[in-house]
Design a protein around this motif. Structure first.
Motif, PDB file in Angstrom:
ATOM      1  N   ARG A   1      82.064 116.005  33.025  1.00 48.26           N
ATOM      2  CA  ARG A   1      83.884 116.730  33.297  1.00 48.26           C
ATOM      3  C   ARG A   1      83.659 118.103  33.908  1.00 48.26           C
ATOM      4  O   ARG A   1      82.832 119.145  32.849  1.00 48.26           O
ATOM      5  CB  ARG A   1      84.495 116.193  32.776  1.00 48.26           C
ATOM      6  N   LYS A   2      84.136 118.307  35.241  1.00 46.68           N
ATOM      7  CA  LYS A   2      84.155 119.761  35.388  1.00 46.68           C
ATOM      8  C   LYS A   2      85.663 120.614  34.480  1.00 46.68           C
ATOM      9  O   LYS A   2      86.449 119.826  34.426  1.00 46.68           O
ATOM     10  CB  LYS A   2      84.572 119.970  36.679  1.00 46.68           C
ATOM     11  N   THR A   3      85.469 121.713  34.370  1.00 48.03           N
ATOM     12  CA  THR A   3      86.569 122.540  33.275  1.00 48.03           C
ATOM     13  C   THR A   3      86.472 123.796  32.940  1.00 48.03           C
ATOM     14  O   THR A   3      85.091 124.303  33.925  1.00 48.03           O
ATOM     15  CB  THR A   3      86.184 121.424  31.493  1.00 48.03           C
ATOM     16  N   VAL A   4      86.978 124.621  32.352  1.00 43.60           N
ATOM     17  CA  VAL A   4      86.771 126.245  31.682  1.00 43.60           C
ATOM     18  C   VAL A   4      86.781 126.251  31.016  1.00 43.60           C
ATOM     19  O   VAL A   4      87.025 125.850  29.674  1.00 43.60           O
ATOM     20  CB  VAL A   4      88.277 126.630  33.311  1.00 43.60           C
ATOM     21  N   THR A   5      86.327 127.177  30.189  1.00 51.24           N
ATOM     22  CA  THR A   5      85.744 127.629  28.605  1.00 51.24           C
ATOM     23  C   THR A   5      87.307 128.926  28.889  1.00 51.24           C
ATOM     24  O   THR A   5      87.561 128.846  29.193  1.00 51.24           O
ATOM     25  CB  THR A   5      84.588 128.969  29.049  1.00 51.24           C
ATOM     26  N   LYS A   6      86.980 129.193  27.882  1.00 54.08           N
ATOM     27  CA  LYS A   6      88.604 130.004  27.591  1.00 54.08           C
ATOM     28  C   LYS A   6      88.401 131.663  27.701  1.00 54.08           C
ATOM     29  O   LYS A   6      89.202 132.445  27.948  1.00 54.08           O
ATOM     30  CB  LYS A   6      88.132 130.519  25.987  1.00 54.08           C
ATOM     31  N   GLN A   7      86.964 131.957  28.299  1.00 56.88           N
ATOM     32  CA  GLN A   7      86.932 133.076  28.945  1.00 56.88           C
ATOM     33  C   GLN A   7      86.821 132.507  30.453  1.00 56.88           C
ATOM     34  O   GLN A   7      87.665 134.001  31.233  1.00 56.88           O
ATOM     35  CB  GLN A   7      85.797 133.876  29.040  1.00 56.88           C
ATOM     36  N   GLY A   8      87.553 131.760  31.217  1.00 53.45           N
ATOM     37  CA  GLY A   8      88.175 130.681  32.480  1.00 53.45           C
ATOM     38  C   GLY A   8      86.769 131.218  33.401  1.00 53.45           C
ATOM     39  O   GLY A   8      86.831 131.352  34.134  1.00 53.45           O
TER      40      GLY A   8
ATOM     41  N   ASP B   1      83.925 128.695  34.844  1.00 52.84           N
ATOM     42  CA  ASP B   1      83.762 127.299  35.010  1.00 52.84           C
ATOM     43  C   ASP B   1      82.885 126.813  34.687  1.00 52.84           C
ATOM     44  O   ASP B   1      81.147 127.345  34.922  1.00 52.84           O
ATOM     45  CB  ASP B   1      83.638 126.771  36.766  1.00 52.84           C
ATOM     46  N   THR B   2      82.592 125.857  34.067  1.00 53.88           N
ATOM     47  CA  THR B   2      81.356 124.872  33.287  1.00 53.88           C
ATOM     48  C   THR B   2      81.993 123.498  33.722  1.00 53.88           C
ATOM     49  O   THR B   2      82.906 122.693  33.952  1.00 53.88           O
ATOM     50  CB  THR B   2      81.480 125.358  31.906  1.00 53.88           C
ATOM     51  N   ASP B   3      80.633 122.379  33.207  1.00 51.47           N
ATOM     52  CA  ASP B   3      80.726 120.679  33.223  1.00 51.47           C
ATOM     53  C   ASP B   3      81.199 120.377  31.313  1.00 51.47           C
ATOM     54  O   ASP B   3      80.488 122.181  30.874  1.00 51.47           O
ATOM     55  CB  ASP B   3      79.722 120.273  33.731  1.00 51.47           C
ATOM     56  N   ILE B   4      81.113 119.349  30.978  1.00 47.12           N
ATOM     57  CA  ILE B   4      81.164 118.937  29.957  1.00 47.12           C
ATOM     58  C   ILE B   4      81.078 117.521  29.811  1.00 47.12           C
ATOM     59  O   ILE B   4      82.192 117.310  30.106  1.00 47.12           O
ATOM     60  CB  ILE B   4      82.767 119.701  29.091  1.00 47.12           C
ATOM     61  N   ARG B   5      79.941 117.587  28.498  1.00 45.81           N
ATOM     62  CA  ARG B   5      80.433 116.276  28.138  1.00 45.81           C
ATOM     63  C   ARG B   5      80.729 115.782  26.666  1.00 45.81           C
ATOM     64  O   ARG B   5      80.125 117.083  25.713  1.00 45.81           O
ATOM     65  CB  ARG B   5      78.835 115.170  28.400  1.00 45.81           C
ATOM     66  N   THR B   6      81.441 114.731  26.238  1.00 44.58           N
ATOM     67  CA  THR B   6      81.925 114.968  24.978  1.00 44.58           C
ATOM     68  C   THR B   6      81.001 113.741  24.003  1.00 44.58           C
ATOM     69  O   THR B   6      81.101 113.301  24.513  1.00 44.58           O
ATOM     70  CB  THR B   6      83.489 114.508  24.931  1.00 44.58           C
ATOM     71  N   LYS B   7      80.124 114.367  23.234  1.00 46.23           N
ATOM     72  CA  LYS B   7      79.790 113.478  21.874  1.00 46.23           C
ATOM     73  C   LYS B   7      80.689 113.072  21.100  1.00 46.23           C
ATOM     74  O   LYS B   7      82.115 113.721  20.787  1.00 46.23           O
ATOM     75  CB  LYS B   7      78.777 115.518  21.661  1.00 46.23           C
ATOM     76  N   GLY B   8      79.836 112.522  19.835  1.00 48.58           N
ATOM     77  CA  GLY B   8      80.803 112.399  19.110  1.00 48.58           C
ATOM     78  C   GLY B   8      81.459 110.918  18.431  1.00 48.58           C
ATOM     79  O   GLY B   8      79.926 109.655  19.494  1.00 48.58           O
TER      80      GLY B   8
END
Length: 363
Positions: free
Chosen positions: A312-319, A321-328
């Motif tokens: 999914r598209k998201t952002v980091t604490k530093q602003g 843009d990045t993509d992320i997939r949640t493990k666990g």
């Protein structure tokens, strides 16, 4: 962090984080003299416990409860009873895998509370969400077990999942006995079989789905609740809406009442001995904020689990843009384990209103 307490006279305060050493609650306002053992609480926690089927998170937590305060041996009964002082309950976390979240410590998970927690507090527990994790609801179920004892055996609180994804039950096939026979808390045997196929496909795709949970309290006498700012259904709705991932609550016919006429929606009455018999229950057992003596009926909508394997598209604490997939280890449908939590919150709301009613009327 404020606002960790629910209720007025029967008050529940939960504490702890998903990946901390333990979670728990403090129940204040419980009357003295009520028999209470860890077994009385454990049987309800076992219904919510993770890892019980392939359709829920595989986190292996025993959820063993410990009573730390608020009970003492009664010479008359030989068993522990409540003393009227705060009841402190603790559940140790034994199967945390915080390393699953290391890669997302600086990225906000879409659909989660990561971004808003950081905006509000300037710090967040990225290990499973901390206080925003559904792990917190185990504490609610423990408190709900105490609330059931305050209500007494004449009042029963039961929940069922009535829809998963787009697939709803056939209400003509409703059976409370069937609810305990499948891993979905489903009252319709045929619907449960369809959900099994649907959820297997959803889980294998790395996705998730939402659900609707219906919770019913039978045996509530007329008269509980108060007009204006102490409405019984308002406190029920508040309790259910406070559960993780819940995005909507309705009482009785709820939103479907908009399509009814006044003749259809009005719950007509007839004399029945020394009491009144209602011919329908579109208002869910509450009128003017006060219980009618009919079953209390509420439903809550649980959104799809936000932790999914699809990038999914998201952002980091530093602003950035990045993509992320949640493990666990996550529930493909968090609404399944929401049924025992809904029961606990309805029981807590009713226990609070029982004590408030006694305090005002003396009966």
């Amino acid at each position: 962090m404020s606002h960790n307490t629910y209720g007025h006279l029967f008050r529940v305060t939960t504490w702890g984080e998903s990946h901390g050493p333990a979670i728990g609650c403090v129940v204040d306002g419980c009357p003295p003299g009520i028999g209470l053992t860890e077994a009385d609480i454990q049987k309800w926690l076992d219904r919510r416990r993770p890892g019980t089927s392939r359709f829920v998170t595989q986190r292996q937590e025993e959820d063993k409860v410990k009573i730390l305060s608020g009970v003492f041996e009664d010479d008359r009964t030989g068993g522990p009873v409540t003393t009227g002082t705060p009841i402190s309950l603790m559940i140790e976390n034994t199967d945390q895998r915080s390393k699953d979240y290391t890669e997302i410590r600086d990225s906000y998970r879409p659909g989660h509370a990561d971004y808003v927690y950081d905006q509000k507090y300037g710090v967040r527990d990225y290990r499973g969400g901390g206080r925003s994790s559904a792990r917190e609801t185990a504490s609610r179920v423990a408190a709900g077990a105490v609330a059931r004892l305050v209500l007494g055996p004449s009042i029963t609180v039961r929940a069922a999942v009535v829809q998963i994804g787009p697939h709803a039950i056939d209400r003509s096939k409703w059976s409370w006995d069937e609810v305990e026979n499948n891993p979905f808390w489903c009252p319709d045997k045929d619907a449960a079989a369809k959900w099994e196929i649907f959820l297997d496909e959803t889980r294998k795709a790395g996705s998730s789905c939402g659900a609707i949970v219906e919770v019913v309290a039978d045996g509530v006498p007329p008269g509980w609740g108060a007009p204006v700012y102490g409405k019984l259904e308002a406190d029920i709705a508040s309790g259910l809406m406070s559960i993780n991932a819940v995005k909507g609550v309705e009482i009785g016919a709820g939103f479907a009442a908009a399509a009814l006429s006044g003749e259809q929606n009005a719950d007509e009455m007839r004399s029945h001995g020394n009491s009144v018999e209602f011919l329908s229950n579109n208002n869910g057992g509450v009128l003017g904020g006060i219980s009618t003596g009919q079953p209390i009926v509420a439903r809550m909508v649980v959104k799809p689990t936000s932790s999914i394997l699809t990038p999914r598209k998201t952002v980091t604490k530093q602003g950035e843009d990045t993509d992320i997939r949640t493990k666990g280890r996550h529930d493909p449908c968090v609404g399944i384990r929401g049924a025992p939590v809904a029961e606990a919150m309805l029981a807590a709301a009713l226990a609070d209103h029982k004590l408030r009613h006694l305090g005002q009327t003396g009966r």
